[in-house]
Design a protein around this motif. Structure first.
Motif, PDB file in Angstrom:
ATOM      1  N   PHE A 229      90.024  41.887  32.855  1.00 42.88           N
ATOM      2  CA  PHE A 229      89.377  42.779  33.819  1.00 42.88           C
ATOM      3  C   PHE A 229      89.573  42.140  35.104  1.00 42.88           C
ATOM      4  CE2 PHE A 229      86.797  42.154  29.664  1.00 42.88           C
ATOM      5  CZ  PHE A 229      87.299  43.259  29.096  1.00 42.88           C
TER       6      PHE A 229
ATOM      7  N   THR B  34      90.964  53.069  28.864  1.00 41.98           N
ATOM      8  CA  THR B  34      91.924  51.975  28.160  1.00 41.98           C
ATOM      9  C   THR B  34      91.627  52.007  26.291  1.00 41.98           C
ATOM     10  OG1 THR B  34      89.985  50.235  28.225  1.00 41.98           O
ATOM     11  CG2 THR B  34      91.420  50.656  30.039  1.00 41.98           C
TER      12      THR B  34
ATOM     13  N   LYS C   3      96.154  47.502  29.439  1.00 35.53           N
ATOM     14  CA  LYS C   3      94.563  47.453  30.030  1.00 35.53           C
ATOM     15  C   LYS C   3      94.570  47.052  31.343  1.00 35.53           C
ATOM     16  CE  LYS C   3      91.466  47.113  26.946  1.00 35.53           C
ATOM     17  NZ  LYS C   3      90.443  46.771  25.922  1.00 35.53           N
TER      18      LYS C   3
ATOM     19  N   HIS D 186      93.254  48.932  34.926  1.00 36.95           N
ATOM     20  CA  HIS D 186      92.228  48.167  35.756  1.00 36.95           C
ATOM     21  C   HIS D 186      92.604  48.211  37.005  1.00 36.95           C
ATOM     22  CE1 HIS D 186      90.074  46.405  31.865  1.00 36.95           C
ATOM     23  NE2 HIS D 186      89.741  47.758  32.075  1.00 36.95           N
TER      24      HIS D 186
ATOM     25  N   SER E 135      82.781  54.148  29.419  1.00 35.12           N
ATOM     26  CA  SER E 135      83.429  53.061  28.594  1.00 35.12           C
ATOM     27  C   SER E 135      82.579  52.603  27.561  1.00 35.12           C
ATOM     28  CB  SER E 135      84.103  51.679  29.098  1.00 35.12           C
ATOM     29  OG  SER E 135      84.553  50.820  28.161  1.00 35.12           O
TER      30      SER E 135
ATOM     31  N   GLU F 295      83.042  50.022  25.703  1.00 34.05           N
ATOM     32  CA  GLU F 295      83.449  48.443  25.536  1.00 34.05           C
ATOM     33  C   GLU F 295      82.410  47.747  26.768  1.00 34.05           C
ATOM     34  OE1 GLU F 295      87.393  45.652  25.516  1.00 34.05           O
ATOM     35  OE2 GLU F 295      87.570  47.577  25.236  1.00 34.05           O
TER      36      GLU F 295
ATOM     37  N   GLU G 208      84.161  45.303  29.179  1.00 38.62           N
ATOM     38  CA  GLU G 208      85.198  45.843  30.306  1.00 38.62           C
ATOM     39  C   GLU G 208      84.214  46.713  31.388  1.00 38.62           C
ATOM     40  OE1 GLU G 208      88.740  49.105  29.999  1.00 38.62           O
ATOM     41  OE2 GLU G 208      86.909  49.752  28.970  1.00 38.62           O
TER      42      GLU G 208
END
Length: 507
Positions: free
Chosen positions: A254, A430, A438, A442, A459, A461, A464
């Protein structure tokens, strides 16, 4: 080869040795091996294009290997297609869902395995069996409902239920949680553990590291069409797996770069529509504004209304201080708003059109020369943006369906950047892409913010969206239940548990 060398060979339900497969000059699989034990959850990991899906499609008979051998339950294994694979005990849930939208939930579950009464479908018995299976999975939905009326997450659960209801001995799951929220994912994991207890093997393909370490026993790594290694989960770490997958170290998946945040670009006041109520927020130049919540919480529905895909009943939308009305996406684009949909294959791409045509599609009017398309300008500009986003394709003439998931997503982003937006909405940007792609997406988001775009990121996730957001807004059942700043998240004052509690409606 890691831990499989230590076990007795009789434990293996599936063995693949020396499998190779080429498409033209491209070697999709090169002398690949795979060994799956009875009753284990075996992860397959690797970047998009590493060969995982090609291998699975070879196992279920969609592709025929150029060389190599397979055995299933100790016997030579060759099938002519998925129907024969199912009869032998292997079934697969594809990442690209393929339910029949105009059939009911019950009819989809028992498709090709129907209960007939004479010449006709025994609907009463089919619905009864379907209700029993749905109850077993704690999936509260009517068996007579049309699949076309379901959300993407609900349709994915139906596909999963369908796959495991045929008494398979091995189930292949390709990104099974890509459309599921946390609660639905946990229900899926309960199902997988139940399958293990019954001696069913599960092949689990996923890019989500936390899932692999949560549910899997063993992991096989692939890179560039080659088998790299097989390890017990206890022998690896997320970082070591990523290094094996990409052939290099990615220090920070990330990779958030902080940008100077400027004036308000988009402001929403009291927006109410189907699936969301009284939504108010604003996003600024250079800001990445994150949205999270359980599937069906109303995040995507809100953005669809802002983009003019759906209507809303009350509330106001402002762009740079001026009230606007987006009755359709063309008006939204003219106002400087672009949106990348969560389902790129169904809504974001014309899969059998070229990369060049896909990038041009929403912007053809800009590239006109009189009544005709300025082809020279089109190619030059499309090549420039494809290179900027590092789209990996043989040429701009290559069909979008031939690209990896990460590169397909970059093409979708490219076509909307060509419209020179002021606000870029990215819905699950992503989903279904590998760790390398991914990280690249980002980094692109940060570049967009650096250039002054206001970026909205939806998102499911949590690691993330918490890492990438300057501010994070949490939804529960169509309402905003929390808002957190990046400094609160980075300091540790706001944890995943805190955000999850807001997703479940805690005040």
């Amino acid at each position: 080869m890691g831990e499989n060398t230590a076990a007795g060979k009789n434990d293996y339900i599936l063995e693949c040795q020396g499998l190779s497969k080429s498409f033209g000059g491209t070697k999709a699989l090169q002398n690949v091996e795979l060994h799956i034990r009875r009753g284990e959850v075996h992860a397959l990991v690797g970047e998009n294009g590493a060969g995982k899906s090609t291998l699975m499609k070879t196992i279920i008979g969609l592709y025929k290997a150029d060389s190599g051998t397979m055995s299933f339950e100790g016997k030579p294994y060759n099938v002519s297609g998925p129907a024969e694979a199912i009869r032998k005990g292997i079934t697969m849930i594809h990442q690209e869902l393929n339910p029949e939208p105009h059939l009911t939930v019950a009819e989809n579950i028992f498709l090709h395995n129907e209960d007939v009464k004479g010449f006709f479908l025994n609907k009463k018995e089919t619905n009864r069996k379907a209700r029993e299976i749905l109850k077993e999975f704690n999936f509260d939905i009517s068996s007579t409902r049309l699949v076309d009326d379901l959300t993407l997450a609900q349709a994915q659960m139906i596909e999963i239920i369908k796959a495991v209801s045929v008494n398979a001995k091995m189930v292949i799951m390709d990104e099974p949680t890509s459309s599921l929220d946390n609660e639905e994912t946990e229900q899926l994991f309960k199902t997988i553990r139940s399958l293990k207890e019954r001696g069913v093997s599960v092949v689990y393909i996923s890019h989500r590291m936390e899932e692999i370490f949560d549910i899997c026993d063993t992991v096989s790594v692939f890179r560039d069409g080659q088998f790299i290694d097989c390890k017990s989960i206890s022998e690896v770490t997320p970082q070591s797996l990523i290094s094996m997958m990409v052939g290099r170290e990615i220090q920070n998946v990330f990779s958030k770069t902080d940008c100077e945040i400027g004036e308000t670009v988009l402001k929403v006041e009291g927006l109410t529509g189907k699936g969301f109520q009284d939504i108010s927020f604003e996003v600024h130049q250079g800001e990445i504004l994150g949205f999270t919540g359980l599937a069906g919480a109303g995040r995507s529905e809100t953005m669809r209304a802002i983009f003019g895909l759906d209507s809303f009943v009350s509330g106001k939308i402002y762009m740079e201080g001026k009230e606007i009305s987006n009755k359709n996406p063309r008006q939204a684009i003219n106002h400087g708003i672009a949106m990348v949909n969560e389902d790129r294959r169904q809504y974001g791409l014309c899969l059998y059109r070229s990369v060049n045509e896909n990038i041009s599609l929403p912007n053809l009017w800009v590239k006109q020369k009189g009544l005709f398309l300025n082809k020279k300008r089109e190619v030059v500009e499309n090549r420039q943006i494809a290179e900027m986003l590092t789209v990996k394709a043989a040429s701009l003439d290559e069909e979008a369906i031939a690209l990896s998931g990460g590169n397909q997503q970059k093409v979708v982003i490219a076509k909307w950047l060509m419209s020179n937006p002021k606000v870029l909405i990215l819905d699950e940007p992503t989903r279904g892409v590998d760790v390398g792609a991914k990280s690249e997406i980002h980094a692109l988001m940060c570049e967009f913010a650096k250039k002054g775009l206001a970026v909205i990121m939806i998102s499911s996730e949590l690691p993330e969206v918490m890492a990438m957001s300057d501010r994070l807004i949490v939804y529960h059942e169509g309402r905003i239940t929390g808002e957190f700043r990046k400094d609160e998240i980075r300091s540790g004052d706001v944890t995943q548990e805190v955000v999850l509690s807001k997703e479940f409606g805690d005040k």
